[in-house]
Motif scaffolding. Structure first.
Motif, mmCIF file in Angstrom:
data_model
loop_
_atom_site.group_PDB
_atom_site.id
_atom_site.type_symbol
_atom_site.label_atom_id
_atom_site.label_comp_id
_atom_site.label_asym_id
_atom_site.label_seq_id
_atom_site.Cartn_x
_atom_site.Cartn_y
_atom_site.Cartn_z
ATOM 1 N N ALA A 93 -5.207 -12.523 10.728
ATOM 2 C CA ALA A 93 -5.674 -11.168 10.408
ATOM 3 C C ALA A 93 -5.026 -10.731 9.109
ATOM 4 O O ALA A 93 -3.976 -11.240 8.716
ATOM 5 N N GLY A 94 -5.665 -9.784 8.431
ATOM 6 C CA GLY A 94 -5.073 -9.212 7.232
ATOM 7 C C GLY A 94 -5.171 -10.114 6.021
ATOM 8 O O GLY A 94 -5.981 -11.038 5.959
ATOM 9 N N ILE A 95 -4.318 -9.859 5.035
ATOM 10 C CA ILE A 95 -4.359 -10.591 3.779
ATOM 11 C C ILE A 95 -2.952 -11.066 3.386
ATOM 12 O O ILE A 95 -1.951 -10.441 3.726
ATOM 13 N N LYS A 96 -2.936 -12.178 2.694
ATOM 14 C CA LYS A 96 -1.672 -12.640 2.101
ATOM 15 C C LYS A 96 -1.400 -11.858 0.823
ATOM 16 O O LYS A 96 -0.264 -11.469 0.548
ATOM 17 N N SER A 97 -2.467 -11.639 0.034
ATOM 18 C CA SER A 97 -2.321 -10.894 -1.210
ATOM 19 C C SER A 97 -3.695 -10.431 -1.680
ATOM 20 O O SER A 97 -4.726 -10.960 -1.241
ATOM 21 N N ALA A 98 -3.696 -9.468 -2.574
ATOM 22 C CA ALA A 98 -4.935 -8.987 -3.179
ATOM 23 C C ALA A 98 -4.600 -8.325 -4.503
ATOM 24 O O ALA A 98 -3.516 -7.737 -4.657
ATOM 25 N N THR A 99 -5.504 -8.441 -5.456
ATOM 26 C CA THR A 99 -5.344 -7.786 -6.752
ATOM 27 C C THR A 99 -6.604 -7.011 -7.065
ATOM 28 O O THR A 99 -7.719 -7.538 -6.955
ATOM 29 N N PHE A 100 -6.430 -5.757 -7.467
ATOM 30 C CA PHE A 100 -7.587 -4.935 -7.825
ATOM 31 C C PHE A 100 -7.211 -4.010 -8.966
ATOM 32 O O PHE A 100 -6.028 -3.736 -9.226
ATOM 33 N N ALA A 101 -8.235 -3.539 -9.672
ATOM 34 C CA ALA A 101 -8.029 -2.623 -10.794
ATOM 35 C C ALA A 101 -8.476 -1.228 -10.405
ATOM 36 O O ALA A 101 -9.458 -1.054 -9.679
ATOM 37 N N VAL A 102 -7.748 -0.229 -10.890
ATOM 38 C CA VAL A 102 -8.159 1.172 -10.787
ATOM 39 C C VAL A 102 -8.448 1.620 -12.215
ATOM 40 O O VAL A 102 -7.549 1.654 -13.063
ATOM 41 N N LYS A 103 -9.717 1.932 -12.472
ATOM 42 C CA LYS A 103 -10.162 2.188 -13.841
ATOM 43 C C LYS A 103 -10.317 3.678 -14.080
ATOM 44 O O LYS A 103 -11.377 4.267 -13.840
ATOM 45 N N TRP A 144 -0.601 -5.307 7.616
ATOM 46 C CA TRP A 144 -0.041 -4.165 6.908
ATOM 47 C C TRP A 144 -0.446 -4.191 5.437
ATOM 48 O O TRP A 144 -0.794 -3.157 4.848
ATOM 49 N N ALA A 145 -0.445 -5.367 4.832
ATOM 50 C CA ALA A 145 -0.864 -5.477 3.437
ATOM 51 C C ALA A 145 -2.309 -5.037 3.269
ATOM 52 O O ALA A 145 -2.664 -4.340 2.307
ATOM 53 N N GLU A 146 -3.154 -5.407 4.222
ATOM 54 C CA GLU A 146 -4.560 -4.990 4.151
ATOM 55 C C GLU A 146 -4.697 -3.484 4.355
ATOM 56 O O GLU A 146 -5.537 -2.836 3.719
ATOM 57 N N MET A 147 -3.873 -2.903 5.222
ATOM 58 C CA MET A 147 -3.883 -1.454 5.427
ATOM 59 C C MET A 147 -3.490 -0.725 4.138
ATOM 60 O O MET A 147 -4.086 0.309 3.783
ATOM 61 N N LEU A 148 -2.491 -1.252 3.435
ATOM 62 C CA LEU A 148 -2.074 -0.648 2.176
ATOM 63 C C LEU A 148 -3.176 -0.737 1.124
ATOM 64 O O LEU A 148 -3.427 0.210 0.376
ATOM 65 N N MET A 149 -3.832 -1.883 1.068
ATOM 66 C CA MET A 149 -4.931 -2.043 0.119
ATOM 67 C C MET A 149 -6.010 -1.002 0.382
ATOM 68 O O MET A 149 -6.506 -0.345 -0.549
ATOM 69 N N ARG A 150 -6.365 -0.827 1.647
ATOM 70 C CA ARG A 150 -7.366 0.178 1.998
ATOM 71 C C ARG A 150 -6.892 1.576 1.603
ATOM 72 O O ARG A 150 -7.673 2.391 1.107
ATOM 73 N N MET A 151 -5.601 1.867 1.794
ATOM 74 C CA MET A 151 -5.062 3.180 1.460
ATOM 75 C C MET A 151 -5.263 3.495 -0.019
ATOM 76 O O MET A 151 -5.721 4.587 -0.385
ATOM 77 N N TYR A 152 -4.950 2.537 -0.866
ATOM 78 C CA TYR A 152 -5.088 2.781 -2.302
ATOM 79 C C TYR A 152 -6.547 2.840 -2.741
ATOM 80 O O TYR A 152 -6.910 3.643 -3.608
ATOM 81 N N LEU A 153 -7.387 2.020 -2.154
ATOM 82 C CA LEU A 153 -8.815 2.079 -2.488
ATOM 83 C C LEU A 153 -9.425 3.397 -2.021
ATOM 84 O O LEU A 153 -10.291 3.978 -2.691
ATOM 85 N N ARG A 154 -8.993 3.891 -0.870
ATOM 86 C CA ARG A 154 -9.472 5.183 -0.383
ATOM 87 C C ARG A 154 -8.961 6.313 -1.281
ATOM 88 O O ARG A 154 -9.677 7.283 -1.539
ATOM 89 N N TRP A 155 -7.718 6.183 -1.749
ATOM 90 C CA TRP A 155 -7.184 7.180 -2.681
ATOM 91 C C TRP A 155 -8.044 7.241 -3.940
ATOM 92 O O TRP A 155 -8.405 8.330 -4.411
ATOM 93 N N ALA A 156 -8.376 6.080 -4.503
ATOM 94 C CA ALA A 156 -9.214 6.031 -5.700
ATOM 95 C C ALA A 156 -10.600 6.612 -5.411
ATOM 96 O O ALA A 156 -11.167 7.348 -6.229
ATOM 97 N N GLU A 157 -11.127 6.293 -4.243
ATOM 98 C CA GLU A 157 -12.444 6.800 -3.860
ATOM 99 C C GLU A 157 -12.435 8.329 -3.767
ATOM 100 O O GLU A 157 -13.389 8.995 -4.199
ATOM 101 N N ARG A 158 -11.360 8.882 -3.224
ATOM 102 C CA ARG A 158 -11.244 10.342 -3.124
ATOM 103 C C ARG A 158 -11.309 10.999 -4.503
ATOM 104 O O ARG A 158 -11.827 12.102 -4.650
#
Length: 370
Positions: A173-183, A143-157
């Motif tokens: 499967a999936g991720i324990k955690s992830a950190t990313f920037a939206v610039k 689920w955490a990985e699905m959320l990460m993809r959702m936000y990255l896809r939002w930024a891509e849009r």
């Protein structure tokens, strides 16, 4: 043929768009674009690659923002001309097209109007987003990985640049955690309403008995700090570890001890960065993230102190704020704004603007603390 309804709609859209143009200060945006354009034209720009990427990235985003506003203005003017021609020529098809275009313009202008509601101290900044899996085992990691993809896809849009700084993969499967920037300008103000606990209900793909599973993931959003921000961290308060990157990343990433982990000893905050090949680059990026999180901790402490003084027992933003239900029915519902949609697959593919806009309006209209 047009009637008073068209006249009223044009006046309302024009007034709203004019207000937006004034708040966003298009002249200031044009001036900054011109200044950045001069920097881009300098022959020594790429002597400092980090600065070059910052300049070209901001120029691209600002130009897109300006084009968005001026594009809406141009479409509104064109619609008015088309209406006049349709009336003069008795062309109902043209009038019908104007009717549909005004509906589309109303949606675009309303979405842009939300930007004017972002007036917080750090709302204009880039955003650092951290997603952590919560209760729910392997389903929560997925689920955490699905959320990460959702936000990255939002930024891509929206054509917003992103950079993933660290991903900690779960075993199955999936991720324990992830950190990313939206610039992007106002990325923090926009995404800050996404902070909180997100809940997923579905038939688990990891359960061989096909049982329904509820899982949770936490979303944290903090602003990217600038050099002028006063966050000083003494060297003795930081523990630095270097290690070999793990997970997908290519041979050069995985064969050197380039990944960096910073631990802030007084608070226990830990930041790991492994996306760059250079240990120094990873350390600098980790320090930026650590300072941003320390600022968030400072503000949270100040807020908690005020809450204690005034006896505030309202739920915090860290509590559960949105449910995504895939079974036994299909729905995504925000528990604060009551906004909901019946197509989770579209939402999970990044179509979250309506939820964000509702959150920003809700936050703006919430009663001020006494």
């Amino acid at each position: 043929m047009a009637g008073p309804d068209f006249s009223v709609r044009f006046k309302q859209l024009d007034a709203t768009l004019t207000s937006i143009e004034q708040v966003l200060d298009l002249d200031a945006i044009r001036q900054e674009i011109a200044e950045l354009g001069a920097e881009v034209a300098a022959p020594d720009l790429w002597g400092d690659q980090d600065n070059a990427q910052r300049v070209t990235g901001r120029l691209s985003v600002l130009q897109a923002e300006l084009d968005r506003v001026t594009g809406l203005r141009s479409r509104l003017d064109d619609a008015e001309i088309l209406l006049q021609l349709g009336e003069e020529e008795g062309d109902p098809a043209s009038v019908s097209e104007v009717d549909a275009e005004l509906d589309r313009l109303a949606q675009g202008i309303e979405a842009l109007e939300v930007r004017t509601l972002l007036a917080g101290e750090y709302d204009k900044r880039d955003a650092l987003v951290t997603i952590r899996s919560g209760a729910g085992g392997v389903d929560a990691a997925d689920w955490a990985e699905m959320l990460m993809r959702m936000y990255l896809r939002w930024a891509e849009r929206h054509k917003y640049p992103t950079e993933v700084y660290d991903t900690s993969y779960a075993e199955e499967a999936g991720i324990k955690s992830a950190t990313f920037a939206v610039k992007a300008p106002y990325a923090y103000g926009t995404l800050s309403v996404e902070q909180g606990t997100h809940r997923l209900v579905r038939i688990s793909p990891f359960d061989n008995q096909g049982r329904r599973q509820t899982s949770f993931a936490a979303v944290e959003v903090v602003p990217v700090l600038e050099q002028t921000d006063e966050i000083d961290i003494p060297e003795e308060e930081i523990k630095i570890d270097v290690f070999r990157s793990s997970g997908p990343g290519g041979q050069s990433v995985n064969t050197t001890d380039s990944a960096v982990r910073l631990t802030h000893l007084p608070t226990g905050l830990v930041v790991a960065v492994q996306n760059e090949k250079s240990q120094l680059q990873n350390k600098n990026t980790a320090m930026v993230i650590l300072k941003a999180r320390l600022l968030a901790v400072k503000h949270a402490a100040e807020k908690a102190q005020l809450d204690e003084i005034r006896g505030d027992v309202m739920a915090s933003w860290g509590d559960q704020m949105r449910s995504y239900v895939l079974n036994p029915y299909q729905m995504v519902k925000d528990l604060r704004t009551e906004y909901e949609e019946g197509n989770p697959s579209t939402v999970l593919d990044g179509a979250i603007d309506a939820f964000i806009e509702a959150g920003i309006r809700w936050r703006r209209s919430a009663p001020a603390p006494s």
